[in-house]
Enzyme design. Structure first.
Site, PDB file in Angstrom:
ATOM      1  N   SER A 180      18.980   3.317 -21.463  1.00 50.52           N
ATOM      2  CA  SER A 180      18.289   4.555 -21.819  1.00 50.52           C
ATOM      3  C   SER A 180      19.147   5.748 -21.430  1.00 50.52           C
ATOM      4  CB  SER A 180      16.963   4.632 -21.063  1.00 50.52           C
ATOM      5  OG  SER A 180      16.402   5.934 -21.197  1.00 50.52           O
ATOM      6  N   TYR A 192      11.543   4.269 -13.366  1.00 48.73           N
ATOM      7  CA  TYR A 192      12.098   3.920 -14.687  1.00 48.73           C
ATOM      8  C   TYR A 192      13.599   4.215 -14.737  1.00 48.73           C
ATOM      9  CZ  TYR A 192      12.704   3.942 -19.797  1.00 48.73           C
ATOM     10  OH  TYR A 192      13.124   3.685 -21.081  1.00 48.73           O
TER      11      TYR A 192
HETATM   12  P1  NAD Z   1       7.539  -1.071 -26.927  1.00 52.51           P
HETATM   13  O1  NAD Z   1       6.438  -0.997 -25.932  1.00 52.51           O
HETATM   14  O2  NAD Z   1       7.223  -0.722 -28.330  1.00 52.51           O
HETATM   15  O3  NAD Z   1       8.171  -2.505 -26.879  1.00 52.51           O
HETATM   16  C1  NAD Z   1       8.440  -3.140 -25.671  1.00 52.51           C
HETATM   17  C2  NAD Z   1       8.167  -4.620 -25.840  1.00 52.51           C
HETATM   18  O4  NAD Z   1       8.524  -5.261 -24.619  1.00 52.51           O
HETATM   19  C3  NAD Z   1       6.703  -4.944 -26.087  1.00 52.51           C
HETATM   20  O5  NAD Z   1       6.579  -5.801 -27.190  1.00 52.51           O
HETATM   21  C4  NAD Z   1       6.261  -5.633 -24.809  1.00 52.51           C
HETATM   22  O6  NAD Z   1       5.271  -6.622 -25.016  1.00 52.51           O
HETATM   23  C5  NAD Z   1       7.541  -6.227 -24.322  1.00 52.51           C
HETATM   24  N1  NAD Z   1       7.511  -6.471 -22.891  1.00 52.51           N
HETATM   25  C6  NAD Z   1       7.163  -5.629 -21.911  1.00 52.51           C
HETATM   26  N2  NAD Z   1       7.218  -6.251 -20.740  1.00 52.51           N
HETATM   27  C7  NAD Z   1       7.620  -7.511 -20.972  1.00 52.51           C
HETATM   28  C8  NAD Z   1       7.848  -8.640 -20.155  1.00 52.51           C
HETATM   29  N3  NAD Z   1       7.660  -8.602 -18.849  1.00 52.51           N
HETATM   30  N4  NAD Z   1       8.255  -9.772 -20.740  1.00 52.51           N
HETATM   31  C9  NAD Z   1       8.420  -9.827 -22.069  1.00 52.51           C
HETATM   32  N5  NAD Z   1       8.198  -8.800 -22.887  1.00 52.51           N
HETATM   33  C10 NAD Z   1       7.805  -7.657 -22.345  1.00 52.51           C
HETATM   34  O7  NAD Z   1       8.699  -0.133 -26.354  1.00 52.51           O
HETATM   35  P2  NAD Z   1      10.031   0.445 -27.033  1.00 52.51           P
HETATM   36  O8  NAD Z   1       9.907   1.916 -27.050  1.00 52.51           O
HETATM   37  O9  NAD Z   1      10.353  -0.247 -28.270  1.00 52.51           O
HETATM   38  O10 NAD Z   1      11.085   0.120 -25.899  1.00 52.51           O
HETATM   39  C11 NAD Z   1      11.972  -0.939 -25.962  1.00 52.51           C
HETATM   40  C12 NAD Z   1      13.077  -0.744 -24.935  1.00 52.51           C
HETATM   41  O11 NAD Z   1      13.772   0.443 -25.234  1.00 52.51           O
HETATM   42  C13 NAD Z   1      12.602  -0.614 -23.498  1.00 52.51           C
HETATM   43  O12 NAD Z   1      13.487  -1.270 -22.635  1.00 52.51           O
HETATM   44  C14 NAD Z   1      12.666   0.871 -23.271  1.00 52.51           C
HETATM   45  O13 NAD Z   1      12.820   1.193 -21.933  1.00 52.51           O
HETATM   46  C15 NAD Z   1      13.889   1.222 -24.068  1.00 52.51           C
HETATM   47  N6  NAD Z   1      13.937   2.625 -24.435  1.00 52.51           N
HETATM   48  C16 NAD Z   1      12.983   3.208 -25.187  1.00 52.51           C
HETATM   49  C17 NAD Z   1      13.058   4.533 -25.484  1.00 52.51           C
HETATM   50  C18 NAD Z   1      12.044   5.200 -26.327  1.00 52.51           C
HETATM   51  O14 NAD Z   1      12.163   6.409 -26.456  1.00 52.51           O
HETATM   52  N7  NAD Z   1      11.093   4.513 -26.885  1.00 52.51           N
HETATM   53  C19 NAD Z   1      14.117   5.296 -25.013  1.00 52.51           C
HETATM   54  C20 NAD Z   1      15.074   4.678 -24.231  1.00 52.51           C
HETATM   55  C21 NAD Z   1      14.974   3.340 -23.963  1.00 52.51           C
END
Ligand code: NAD
Length: 681
Positions: free
Chosen positions: A558, A571
């Site tokens: 991130s 985080y």
């Molecule tokens: P999201 O909530 O849409 O998807 C996350 C997925 O991870 C979900 O399907 C959830 O069930 C799964 N998950 C969570 N904990 C878990 C566990 N213990 N075991 C297995 N699966 C698990 O979120 P997203 O926005 O798509 O984020 C995905 C990744 O991208 C994350 O690591 C997040 O930190 C990173 N990220 C997101 C953003 C953003 O702006 N959305 C920015 C930077 C980084």
């Protein structure tokens, strides 16, 4: 299409679907059907006789009008006049194109001659296990007579082609009472005056042959059970298969990377437990359709089921070397000056007694079908050995088919593989948001995908969106659990043979000031993102090392792993941990050809479960914007003023893994539309 034409084609398709729906009738994509009928020639308005015949490619069970070739019968029959003899029969395939009626439809296959030259309105050519068992029995001709009397005639082995068509036509003419024939070393052909009669005759031959084998056959045609070669109990067997799969996939991929398929059905395990399995496996498969997919013969591990794992692995390596030498020798024994170059010396089928069958191909479907064909071959050997002895066509004939110029031309016509073809990707957190977009992109680029997520139902939905088991499987996994991670990789090994690409994407997000962050908050963030990705990387590296094919690990870290802002201690620190894992593992795994890189997204609001689950509302409140405007708000903070979508993050994952960045490791790519505070330095 006229009504008459419509009826003939409709009947033909319906018959093909019924025949193709039962695997006892023919192997996948094997066999072809045809019908002859009248249609108006649009040039003269006169009735003209046409042949509609299943064309090259495709399966009978799902045949459509587009899968048929329509040819003028007068022209097809006239080819007999220019036929230059068996030595040049391949030239006739090009001539079929000059007999086509109108545009569209499939390319006429090599078997067009058999259908066109036979004087019968409806013809089926099929590869039923029962029929091939008679066709591959040492005394197949006599057995065919014993089984059918004069109603089904023996045609000695001949390579598919124009001459085989002439042979069968002559057999029908000489035996007016016959309803079909057994083609030595190959399959069956049946005919009829009506579509129904043709189908009845096909089913009669298949059913009668099966009953004959069952009634006349001796018990235990594969011999008694070999001490120590019986199946391991299911769970132990599956664990052993998953442990062996990456090594076996690596061996099968020495010349070019392959996708794997695993089958531990009763018929496979029974065959491998019997005294005769080594001898029979060495004889190889027979029907051309079979060995084109299975290679002339499989690699068979010659150790009891419970042999120590390391011993089995060492022996597999030795046997693989021997297999490759044997294959090279086979090529050299038979190749002529005009033969196409050797295509690769690795086995397509690897048999492990007590455990099961591993089969390989350029994609999952091809790997699965290779396994299905070997199962067909086991049934054939069973039938043939029950009533006689299994006697496949000579090796020289197999070589002629395997390295046939027409087959080579077919391979040359194949579209080039997609960039991630033959790669298996395991994406954590792929049931939602960014992970789902990554799974879609990798799949669209040709990868097989394991959709690993703790949300089982959504993971299954995503796997289904990607096209089901030949493209993707779901694995229920909480990434914080060592055992569940190991189980997800085992599932990948059983589904596709191993893993080449791990995407550490699972994550959650808590935004709290330091003084409101509990130890549990800290632990939760770190357990899922720092520990979870460590566990997935470790297990992935284990599998990749066993495969010896290199690999990729990508972290979805991130902007917050770099950028220091308020209310983000748990985080942001977990993301920084992930970012350093990228560098540490890039340094450690480079010597195995494993590249480790990261992507730093920011502000991906749309589709993100993290944002929908409270984080979005909270961030919107902090910035004083309506939640639905948060994406736009973030966009305005960027240099490019663009909103970042999950697809943009997926693009970066593909850029890192699709081949162009093959010399890059330890890198993070920002996907944040430009945030100077998060610039990497
Ligand atoms: P999201 O909530 O849409 O998807 C996350 C997925 O991870 C979900 O399907 C959830 O069930 C799964 N998950 C969570 N904990 C878990 C566990 N213990 N075991 C297995 N699966 C698990 O979120 P997203 O926005 O798509 O984020 C995905 C990744 O991208 C994350 O690591 C997040 O930190 C990173 N990220 C997101 C953003 C953003 O702006 N959305 C920015 C930077 C980084």
């Amino acid at each position: 299409m006229t009504a008459r034409q419509h009826d003939t084609v409709g009947e033909l398709l319906a018959r093909s679907h019924r025949l193709g729906a039962d695997p006892r009738n023919t192997n996948y994509a094997g066999g072809n059907t045809s019908a002859k009928g009248l249609a108006a020639d649009p040039v003269t308005g006169q009735d003209t006789e046409l042949l509609w015949v299943k064309g090259s490619g495709g399966d009978l069970g799902t045949l459509t009008g587009e899968g048929l070739a329509a040819l003028r019968l007068d022209r097809l029959r006239a080819l007999k006049g220019v036929y230059p003899g068996v030595g040049r029969e391949d030239e006739m395939v090009a001539a079929f194109d000059h007999c086509l009626h109108g545009k569209g439809g499939a390319a006429p296959s090599i078997d067009t001659a058999m259908h066109g030259l036979l004087d019968a309105p409806h013809v089926d050519h099929l590869h039923p296990d029962s029929g091939i068992a008679l066709a591959c029995a040492a005394d197949g001709e006599k057995l065919t007579r014993d089984c059918f009397g004069d109603s089904v005639v023996w045609v000695p082995w001949r390579r598919p082609g124009f001459q085989l068509g002439l042979d069968i036509a002559a057999v029908k003419e000489d035996n007016p009472g016959a309803v079909g024939c057994v083609l030595g070393g190959h399959g069956i052909t049946a005919w009829g005056d009506s579509s129904d009669e043709c189908e009845r005759n096909s089913l009669h031959i298949i059913g009668t042959a099966a009953r004959f084998l069952a009634e006349r056959g001796r018990p235990e045609p594969f011999g008694p059970v070999l001490e120590g070669f019986g199946p391991l109990p299911r769970q132990e067997r599956r664990e052993r298969a998953a442990a062996l799969a990456p090594l076996i996939r690596g061996l099968a991929s020495a010349d070019r990377p392959q996708i794997g398929h695993f089958d531990d059905s009763g018929a496979v395990l029974d065959f491998l437990s019997r005294e005769e399995h080594q001898r029979l496996a060495a004889l190889g498969t027979s029907c051309p359709d079979h060995f084109l997919r299975t290679k002339v013969s499989p690699l068979v591990l010659d150790l009891p089921a419970a042999a120590p794992l390391e011993e089995a692995e060492a022996r597999l390596r030795e046997l693989h070397e021997e297999y490759r030498e044997g294959y090279r020798a086979y090529y050299e024994r038979h190749a002529g000056p005009d033969s196409p170059p050797m295509r690769g010396a690795d086995p397509a089928v690897v048999l492990v007694p007590g455990v099961g069958m591993f089969s390989f191909g350029k994609d999952k479907q091809t790997a699965r079908v290779a396994g299905e064909f070997y199962l067909n071959a086991i049934n054939v050997m069973h039938g043939a050995e029950a009533v006689s002895s299994y006697s496949p066509i000579p090796e020289s004939e197999k070589f002629r088919i395997e390295y046939w110029e027409l087959e080579e031309a077919k391979l040359r016509r194949m579209p080039p593989p997609r960039p991630l073809a033959t790669r298996v990707a395991l994406v954590t957190g792929a049931a939602s948001g960014i992970g789902r977009a990554i799974a879609h992109r990798l799949s669209a680029e040709g990868a097989c995908v394991v959709v690993a997520d703790r949300n089982t139902q959504s993971a299954e939905e995503v796997a289904a969106e990607l096209g089901g088991p030949d493209k993707a499987v779901a694995a229920a996994v909480d990434v914080t659990s060592e055992e569940e991670i190991a189980a997800a990789f085992r599932a990948a090994a059983l589904a596709f043979g191993g893993v080449d690409l791990v995407v550490n994407n699972a994550g959650i997000s808590l935004s709290r000031p330091l003084l409101e962050t509990s130890a549990d908050d800290w632990d939760t963030q770190h357990r899922i993102m720092a520990r979870g990705s460590f566990l997935a990387s470790r297990e992935g590296a284990r599998v990749m090392k066993a495969q010896g094919l290199g690999g990729d690990i990508v972290y979805i870290a991130s902007k917050n792993g770099v950028f220091a802002g308020p209310d983000n201690i748990a985080y942001g620190a977990a993301k920084a941990d992930q970012a350093h894992q990228v560098r540490l593992l890039a340094a450690e795994l480079g010597e195995l050809g494993i590249r480790v890189n990261g992507v730093n997204p920011d502000g991906v609001v749309r589709g993100s479960g993290i944002f929908a689950g409270g984080w979005g509302a909270q961030r919107a409140a902090v910035y004083g914007v309506p939640e639905e405007k948060l994406g736009e708000f973030y966009a305005q903070r960027t240099l490019l003023k663009r909103e970042v979508l999950p697809e943009h993050v997926a693009n970066a994952v593909f850029a890192l893994t699709g081949g162009d960045l093959s010399h890059t490791t330890g890198l993070h790519i920002p996907v944040d539309a430009g945030v100077p505070a998060a610039f990497l330095r």
